[in-house]
Design a protein around this motif. Structure first.
Motif, short mmCIF file in Angstrom:
data_model
loop_
_atom_site.label_atom_id
_atom_site.label_comp_id
_atom_site.label_asym_id
_atom_site.label_seq_id
_atom_site.Cartn_x
_atom_site.Cartn_y
_atom_site.Cartn_z
N GLY A 58 0.83 -1.21 0.00
CA GLY A 58 0.00 0.00 0.00
C GLY A 58 0.86 1.25 0.00
O GLY A 58 2.06 1.20 0.24
N THR A 59 0.22 2.38 -0.27
CA THR A 59 0.93 3.66 -0.24
C THR A 59 0.43 4.47 0.95
O THR A 59 -0.77 4.57 1.17
N ASP A 60 1.34 5.04 1.71
CA ASP A 60 0.98 5.95 2.80
C ASP A 60 0.86 7.34 2.17
O ASP A 60 1.81 8.12 2.18
N ASP A 61 -0.33 7.61 1.60
CA ASP A 61 -0.52 8.85 0.84
C ASP A 61 -0.42 10.09 1.71
O ASP A 61 0.03 11.14 1.25
N ASN A 62 -0.84 10.00 2.98
CA ASN A 62 -0.75 11.17 3.86
C ASN A 62 0.69 11.65 4.00
O ASN A 62 0.97 12.84 3.91
N THR A 63 1.60 10.70 4.21
CA THR A 63 3.02 11.05 4.34
C THR A 63 3.59 11.55 3.01
O THR A 63 4.30 12.55 2.95
#
Length: 321
Positions: free
Chosen positions: A264-269
């Motif tokens: 997954g991608t940690d989009d917030n970061t």
């Protein structure tokens, strides 16, 4: 507001005209569909100072808030990134800190990243803005949302009291290194307060000397000792402080890498680092990223995101190297 530097990827638009940009944005959001490319073309090619002028011109000529209109037209991570770019940098940090402590869980990584990487002046501005915005101090929210030694490290960082001089006291550096060694590697159990006191208050140049002296005594880097002596969020926080002292751009490169590696991608970061550093030091972060991971930040973003969100981030990235 952060100064636009030569190390950022976003430069001032030379033939900038706020009134023209308002018309372009109005046209992009008018009618049934939204012209996302036109929005990217304006927002990602203007500095934050220029975007603030567009904000004022938009409200003056349209009688509405530009951010509200953007939110009603855009969705998802693309909306999150665009709105982030329209927000003054201190207020953006404040929003991110509040969001990290809102609701059931806490985003410890966000709290650590902002508080460990910002200058004493930036931290002071964050504190003032936080209280104005939420009628509550940042410290109060940290204390109600975190606990134990991790809380104490965050409170110390949030105080913004780090020595800002360039003075290196050789004998104190040796003493600090010895005390860190005796507080960790040399004893059964760890005296975390000693780590907090030295790492959160000494100036950068002095700490670099402490790290050098520590290696002579311990025969290993301070990071390795922190990893073996501590765990969880406390370990992450102290490691972040050490990494930011040694090479802040490399620290952000690692944050970006970890946000995109794996399933997954940690989009917030990903969004927070790209938005907050694009005018400050993203060119340096890009360079460190390539050095550390053998691939460009551009290629990582390209392979890990999609659609208008990808287009915007690639624009902020500013190049393929």
């Amino acid at each position: 507001m952060a100064a636009v530097g030569t190390k950022g990827t976003i430069k001032p638009c030379s033939n900038f005209n706020a009134a023209d940009d308002v018309q372009k944005l109005r046209k992009a959001m008018k009618g049934a569909g939204t012209d996302e490319d036109a929005i990217i073309d304006v927002i990602a090619n203007r500095t934050l100072a220029q975007r603030q002028q567009i904000n004022i011109a938009y409200k003056s000529t349209v009688g509405k808030d530009l951010e509200d209109d953007l939110k009603s037209e855009l969705t998802g991570h693309f909306e999150q990134a665009v709105v982030g770019l329209m927000t003054p940098i201190t207020l953006y940090d404040v929003h991110e800190l509040k969001k990290a402590m809102k609701g059931a869980g806490t985003d410890e990584g966000c709290l650590i990243e902002i508080l460990a990487s910002r200058s004493a002046e930036e931290i002071r501005n964050i504190n003032v803005t936080y209280r104005l915005k939420y009628s509550k101090s940042l410290e109060d929210d940290i204390c109600s949302d975190t606990s134990f030694m991790f809380q104490r490290v965050l409170v110390s960082l949030a105080a913004g009291g780090r020595d800002q001089s360039d003075r290196v006291d050789e004998s104190l550096a040796k003493q600090d290194a010895k005390e860190l060694y005796e507080a960790g590697e040399k004893k059964w159990g760890t005296d975390e307060v000693k780590f907090l006191t030295i790492l959160c208050t000494r100036n950068r140049k002095h700490l670099l000397k402490v790290f050098e002296e520590y290696k002579k005594i311990s025969k290993k880097d301070l990071e390795a000792s922190i990893k073996s002596e501590m765990s969880g969020s406390l370990e992450d926080a102290l490691l972040a402080v050490v990494k930011c002292v040694k090479n802040r751009s490399a620290y952000f490169a690692e944050r970006l890498y970890k946000s995109m590696k794996g399933l997954g991608t940690d989009d917030n970061t990903l969004i927070r680092v790209m938005v907050s550093r694009c005018e400050i030091d993203l060119l340096e972060i890009r360079s460190e990223f390539k050095k550390m991971y053998g691939k460009s930040l551009h290629s990582f973003i390209k392979g890990d995101t999609s659609g208008d969100y990808r287009k915007l981030l690639l624009k902020l990235c500013g190049g393929e190297d």
